[in-house]
Design a protein around this motif. Sequence first.
Motif, PDB file in Angstrom:
ATOM      1  N   ILE A  84       0.851  -1.185   0.000  1.00 27.87           N
ATOM      2  CA  ILE A  84       0.000   0.000   0.000  1.00 27.87           C
ATOM      3  C   ILE A  84       0.884   1.231   0.000  1.00 27.87           C
ATOM      4  O   ILE A  84       1.867   1.303   0.748  1.00 27.87           O
ATOM      5  N   VAL A  85       0.570   2.193  -0.850  1.00 24.85           N
ATOM      6  CA  VAL A  85       1.335   3.450  -0.894  1.00 24.85           C
ATOM      7  C   VAL A  85       1.204   4.131   0.468  1.00 24.85           C
ATOM      8  O   VAL A  85       0.084   4.411   0.922  1.00 24.85           O
ATOM      9  N   PRO A  86       2.333   4.429   1.141  1.00 25.53           N
ATOM     10  CA  PRO A  86       2.253   4.888   2.529  1.00 25.53           C
ATOM     11  C   PRO A  86       1.876   6.349   2.708  1.00 25.53           C
ATOM     12  O   PRO A  86       1.395   6.738   3.765  1.00 25.53           O
ATOM     13  N   ALA A  87       2.122   7.177   1.697  1.00 25.39           N
ATOM     14  CA  ALA A  87       1.834   8.616   1.818  1.00 25.39           C
ATOM     15  C   ALA A  87       1.576   9.185   0.439  1.00 25.39           C
ATOM     16  O   ALA A  87       1.975   8.591  -0.572  1.00 25.39           O
ATOM     17  N   ASP A  88       0.902  10.321   0.367  1.00 26.02           N
ATOM     18  CA  ASP A  88       0.705  10.982  -0.916  1.00 26.02           C
ATOM     19  C   ASP A  88       2.056  11.394  -1.489  1.00 26.02           C
ATOM     20  O   ASP A  88       2.973  11.782  -0.745  1.00 26.02           O
ATOM     21  N   GLY A  89       2.183  11.314  -2.810  1.00 23.82           N
ATOM     22  CA  GLY A  89       3.442  11.710  -3.424  1.00 23.82           C
ATOM     23  C   GLY A  89       3.362  11.662  -4.932  1.00 23.82           C
ATOM     24  O   GLY A  89       2.265  11.615  -5.511  1.00 23.82           O
ATOM     25  N   THR A  90       4.523  11.652  -5.579  1.00 25.14           N
ATOM     26  CA  THR A  90       4.592  11.586  -7.037  1.00 25.14           C
ATOM     27  C   THR A  90       5.539  10.471  -7.446  1.00 25.14           C
ATOM     28  O   THR A  90       6.495  10.147  -6.721  1.00 25.14           O
ATOM     29  N   VAL A  91       5.277   9.867  -8.609  1.00 29.56           N
ATOM     30  CA  VAL A  91       6.133   8.816  -9.134  1.00 29.56           C
ATOM     31  C   VAL A  91       7.479   9.441  -9.516  1.00 29.56           C
ATOM     32  O   VAL A  91       7.527  10.500 -10.132  1.00 29.56           O
ATOM     33  N   SER A  92       8.551   8.758  -9.150  1.00 28.03           N
ATOM     34  CA  SER A  92       9.884   9.306  -9.389  1.00 28.03           C
ATOM     35  C   SER A  92      10.721   8.333 -10.202  1.00 28.03           C
ATOM     36  O   SER A  92      10.947   7.195  -9.789  1.00 28.03           O
ATOM     37  N   GLY A  93      11.137   8.785 -11.401  1.00 30.02           N
ATOM     38  CA  GLY A  93      12.089   8.024 -12.194  1.00 30.02           C
ATOM     39  C   GLY A  93      11.543   6.797 -12.882  1.00 30.02           C
ATOM     40  O   GLY A  93      12.270   5.826 -13.071  1.00 30.02           O
ATOM     41  N   GLY A  94      10.307   6.788 -13.287  1.00 29.83           N
ATOM     42  CA  GLY A  94       9.748   5.632 -13.987  1.00 29.83           C
ATOM     43  C   GLY A  94       8.247   5.713 -14.081  1.00 29.83           C
ATOM     44  O   GLY A  94       7.677   6.795 -14.228  1.00 29.83           O
ATOM     45  N   GLY A  95       7.584   4.573 -13.992  1.00 32.17           N
ATOM     46  CA  GLY A  95       6.133   4.529 -14.048  1.00 32.17           C
ATOM     47  C   GLY A  95       5.601   3.597 -12.980  1.00 32.17           C
ATOM     48  O   GLY A  95       6.354   2.850 -12.342  1.00 32.17           O
ATOM     49  N   ALA A  96       4.294   3.631 -12.781  1.00 33.30           N
ATOM     50  CA  ALA A  96       3.661   2.801 -11.756  1.00 33.30           C
ATOM     51  C   ALA A  96       2.313   2.329 -12.258  1.00 33.30           C
ATOM     52  O   ALA A  96       1.617   3.053 -12.985  1.00 33.30           O
ATOM     53  N   VAL A  97       1.952   1.116 -11.869  1.00 31.48           N
ATOM     54  CA  VAL A  97       0.619   0.563 -12.139  1.00 31.48           C
ATOM     55  C   VAL A  97      -0.042   0.373 -10.786  1.00 31.48           C
ATOM     56  O   VAL A  97       0.464  -0.356  -9.929  1.00 31.48           O
ATOM     57  N   LEU A  98      -1.181   1.023 -10.586  1.00 32.80           N
ATOM     58  CA  LEU A  98      -1.798   1.080  -9.264  1.00 32.80           C
ATOM     59  C   LEU A  98      -3.228   0.569  -9.283  1.00 32.80           C
ATOM     60  O   LEU A  98      -3.975   0.790 -10.246  1.00 32.80           O
ATOM     61  N   ASP A  99      -3.590  -0.097  -8.206  1.00 31.70           N
ATOM     62  CA  ASP A  99      -4.984  -0.474  -7.949  1.00 31.70           C
ATOM     63  C   ASP A  99      -5.557   0.568  -6.992  1.00 31.70           C
ATOM     64  O   ASP A  99      -5.228   0.592  -5.813  1.00 31.70           O
ATOM     65  N   GLU A 100      -6.405   1.449  -7.511  1.00 33.64           N
ATOM     66  CA  GLU A 100      -7.005   2.504  -6.700  1.00 33.64           C
ATOM     67  C   GLU A 100      -8.446   2.194  -6.337  1.00 33.64           C
ATOM     68  O   GLU A 100      -9.179   3.068  -5.882  1.00 33.64           O
ATOM     69  N   SER A 101      -8.860   0.930  -6.505  1.00 27.65           N
ATOM     70  CA  SER A 101     -10.272   0.589  -6.304  1.00 27.65           C
ATOM     71  C   SER A 101     -10.721   0.878  -4.880  1.00 27.65           C
ATOM     72  O   SER A 101     -11.873   1.262  -4.654  1.00 27.65           O
ATOM     73  N   ALA A 102      -9.825   0.703  -3.907  1.00 26.87           N
ATOM     74  CA  ALA A 102     -10.212   0.940  -2.520  1.00 26.87           C
ATOM     75  C   ALA A 102     -10.483   2.416  -2.253  1.00 26.87           C
ATOM     76  O   ALA A 102     -11.189   2.763  -1.310  1.00 26.87           O
ATOM     77  N   LEU A 103      -9.924   3.301  -3.093  1.00 31.55           N
ATOM     78  CA  LEU A 103     -10.089   4.736  -2.886  1.00 31.55           C
ATOM     79  C   LEU A 103     -11.127   5.352  -3.807  1.00 31.55           C
ATOM     80  O   LEU A 103     -11.916   6.201  -3.395  1.00 31.55           O
ATOM     81  N   THR A 104     -11.115   4.934  -5.081  1.00 36.56           N
ATOM     82  CA  THR A 104     -11.955   5.599  -6.081  1.00 36.56           C
ATOM     83  C   THR A 104     -13.117   4.759  -6.556  1.00 36.56           C
ATOM     84  O   THR A 104     -14.041   5.290  -7.179  1.00 36.56           O
ATOM     85  N   GLY A 105     -13.077   3.429  -6.319  1.00 33.74           N
ATOM     86  CA  GLY A 105     -14.133   2.563  -6.835  1.00 33.74           C
ATOM     87  C   GLY A 105     -13.864   2.081  -8.239  1.00 33.74           C
ATOM     88  O   GLY A 105     -14.640   1.306  -8.776  1.00 33.74           O
ATOM     89  N   GLU A 106     -12.767   2.499  -8.873  1.00 32.56           N
ATOM     90  CA  GLU A 106     -12.423   2.047 -10.211  1.00 32.56           C
ATOM     91  C   GLU A 106     -11.687   0.720 -10.115  1.00 32.56           C
ATOM     92  O   GLU A 106     -10.593   0.635  -9.555  1.00 32.56           O
ATOM     93  N   ALA A 107     -12.298  -0.348 -10.648  1.00 34.47           N
ATOM     94  CA  ALA A 107     -11.751  -1.688 -10.444  1.00 34.47           C
ATOM     95  C   ALA A 107     -10.508  -1.955 -11.272  1.00 34.47           C
ATOM     96  O   ALA A 107      -9.626  -2.695 -10.853  1.00 34.47           O
ATOM     97  N   LEU A 108     -10.420  -1.359 -12.462  1.00 35.13           N
ATOM     98  CA  LEU A 108      -9.310  -1.658 -13.356  1.00 35.13           C
ATOM     99  C   LEU A 108      -8.091  -0.822 -12.977  1.00 35.13           C
ATOM    100  O   LEU A 108      -8.221   0.284 -12.451  1.00 35.13           O
ATOM    101  N   PRO A 109      -6.886  -1.338 -13.221  1.00 34.85           N
ATOM    102  CA  PRO A 109      -5.672  -0.625 -12.798  1.00 34.85           C
ATOM    103  C   PRO A 109      -5.478   0.685 -13.543  1.00 34.85           C
ATOM    104  O   PRO A 109      -5.936   0.849 -14.676  1.00 34.85           O
ATOM    105  N   VAL A 110      -4.774   1.608 -12.904  1.00 36.67           N
ATOM    106  CA  VAL A 110      -4.454   2.904 -13.520  1.00 36.67           C
ATOM    107  C   VAL A 110      -2.943   3.015 -13.629  1.00 36.67           C
ATOM    108  O   VAL A 110      -2.191   2.437 -12.843  1.00 36.67           O
ATOM    109  N   HIS A 111      -2.497   3.771 -14.628  1.00 44.34           N
ATOM    110  CA  HIS A 111      -1.070   3.955 -14.890  1.00 44.34           C
ATOM    111  C   HIS A 111      -0.673   5.372 -14.511  1.00 44.34           C
ATOM    112  O   HIS A 111      -1.367   6.340 -14.845  1.00 44.34           O
ATOM    113  N   ARG A 112       0.423   5.494 -13.801  1.00 51.63           N
ATOM    114  CA  ARG A 112       0.950   6.807 -13.420  1.00 51.63           C
ATOM    115  C   ARG A 112       2.380   6.914 -13.944  1.00 51.63           C
ATOM    116  O   ARG A 112       3.219   6.053 -13.675  1.00 51.63           O
TER     117      ARG A 112
END
Length: 774
Positions: free
Chosen positions: A159-187
Amino acid sequence: MDPADDRSFPRALADALGRLVFPTVALLLAAGGVAHFAARPELTELLWIAGTVLALLAMLVDIAVHLRRGEFGLDLIAALAMAGALGLGEYLAGIIIAVMFTGGEALESYAQRRARRELTALLGRVPRSAARYRDGAIEEVPLEALAVGDRVLVRHGEIVPADGTVSGGGAVLDESALTGEALPVHRRDGQAVMSGSVNSGDPFDLEVSERAEQSTYAGIIRMVRAAQLAKAPMARLADRFALAFLPLTLAIAGGAWLVSGDPTRALAVLVVATPCPLILAVPVAIIAGVSRCASRGVLVKGGVALETLARVRTVMLDKTGTVTGGSARLVDLKVRDDQDPAEILRLAAALDQGSQHVVAEALVAAAHERGLALETPAETRETPGAGISGRIGARRVAVGGWDFVTADLPVSRFQDEIGSWIRKEGTVSVLVAVEGDLVGAFILADEVRPEAGTVLRQLRAAGAERIVLATGDRADIAENVGSFLGVDRVIAGMRPADKIANVEAEKRAHGPVMMVGDGVNDAPALAAADVGVAMGARGGAASSEAADVVIVLDRLDRVATAIGIARRSRSIALQSVYAGMGLSVTAMIVAAFGYLTPVEGAILQEAIDVAVILNALRALGPSVRTRFGRARMPSGELESLEEEHRELMDVLDAINAAAERARRIPGSELLLELEALETMLNERLLPHEVKDDREVYARIRRGTADADALAGMSRTHMEIHRMVRSLQTMREAIGGEPSEIERYELQRLLHGLAAITRLHFAQEEEIYRSLEAG
């Protein structure tokens, strides 16, 4: 000290005493009995006085705690009876009352401790530390030590521990617990990430932009606590009856003393008036219901939660992870005319074994469901959030999103078809290229749970007058799911604060509200609702902590099960109360006229107790109608039947693929493909349907004693058989090259066969789950 815990020093002291008082008082009663038979009357009195005083002191502490909150209940009658017994020298009557009262309190405390203990296993995902970079090394530090500008490593599954920004690459995140969107999002590099999201891709670096206590996750936890404080406490069933019973008891006891001038008559009235059906029968029935819920995978945090569950009138359901499965599943595929659907899925899934992306995991799961053997990939190279390439055997394969797969491919007619085909709301698409050619694509979506329709019908049958779908997802997706289920209202695009506001509005307008959710964003609404139900199987720690009820299995039908158990337990408790209190009032009148001594009254009250407790224990098991009035399906058989459906998914894929190619491929190829398809249908699909009709359906009919049960489902079996026979007849009627009309009719038949078979599978799974034995 957190006021939300409701554990001031007197409350904590009362709890500590409560765990020791009952066994001590029971031991003193028994020891006094031994002393009595040993002709030691002075020791007998001393032991019984000690037991009564001990129980009375614990009760006075508890009464003080309740009075501070402006509450009083059946404790007061028992306290008056014990104090009166001590004052008038009726020590046996006093300690009998003490044992009865402390026994009921011990039962309730045990149930609450057990619920808390069983819940702890669900709460392991709360982020408590972070992997921070410092001086070229990584150190584990508490969340409180993170500062703005720190760089931390977020590993796969964390689980991401604090708010922040992706540094030096990319990230694939499951935000369903926060936003209700079941499919992964790319940052991408520099994009914002919310705390509470789950890393579903490769490890990535996060630059902290907010301290942990100021981040999104912490803000939601603060809302949970505020909602818990704002929620009015629900009075226990027993206390609500005590409000009416207390003045009646005092009036009869006072009248008996006033008319006769004998205080012993007043004590006798108080002894038989001690509301033992409330002290014992209600907790027994309610705790039996809590125990039965636990046996079905539902943890209820105490008797008040179960009582409230029985009275809900409005059910508010989150969408993602609650009404839907909460994860991507393969729902459709399209391949080029010269390709085999099973082979394209096998190649894509084999390559995706080297990826940790949630979509890759979904394709691998789909391949396993179809029994496909997957090779080990080689030379894999993954672009996080975009796709993966490598070799499967001697072939070069690429799997991923549109831009990743088509970047170096020549434009083709099939590519244009795929471009139009993948534009479907609420889905994610995955393309597959082999040796530099686009060969197919997959559609994945978060599907509605197979039992959802049955659950909503059961909720309405259990007394829910209104069902609301509340989600943070987009309005178009939410409306689509809501219309499919037939809910009364759909609310989309909601933030946690919005869900709280809607829960409060539903409370005011329609009565007790039950909120069902699974994510961090649902936790505040779960805390604000009259009864919050968390789908805890997915590990939503915040929602499990905030809820009154936790479903530990990933099954929505357990919500209706819990309500059914709660309503039955409450009904049994009420039966015990009405019968027991009626007998107690009769005994009070007899005692008021001097025909019962305090000890005789205590013994009579014990007989009443036995009767109402035996009745209350019925809540431990199902009703006679449930046990004998309907067919039941063992859980193992249910799993086996659902597994058979999953293994037949490749048959549906083959039907759809043949339908797609029926209008284009040469006649000779088409006839060969149809012949192979008929073999598959006759050897796999039709035997499955025959077995269902002759064995499974027949067993269900015997269980219901209804020869016409599932007649509509048997009719569907007949239709599937007819369509397979029509396919054979149509193939045999085709001479050389089929005409356009023949191709059209063939395609129409195949599409119809696929649709009716898929719908039939869904109907069977819904019926089977509704019959699952507990």
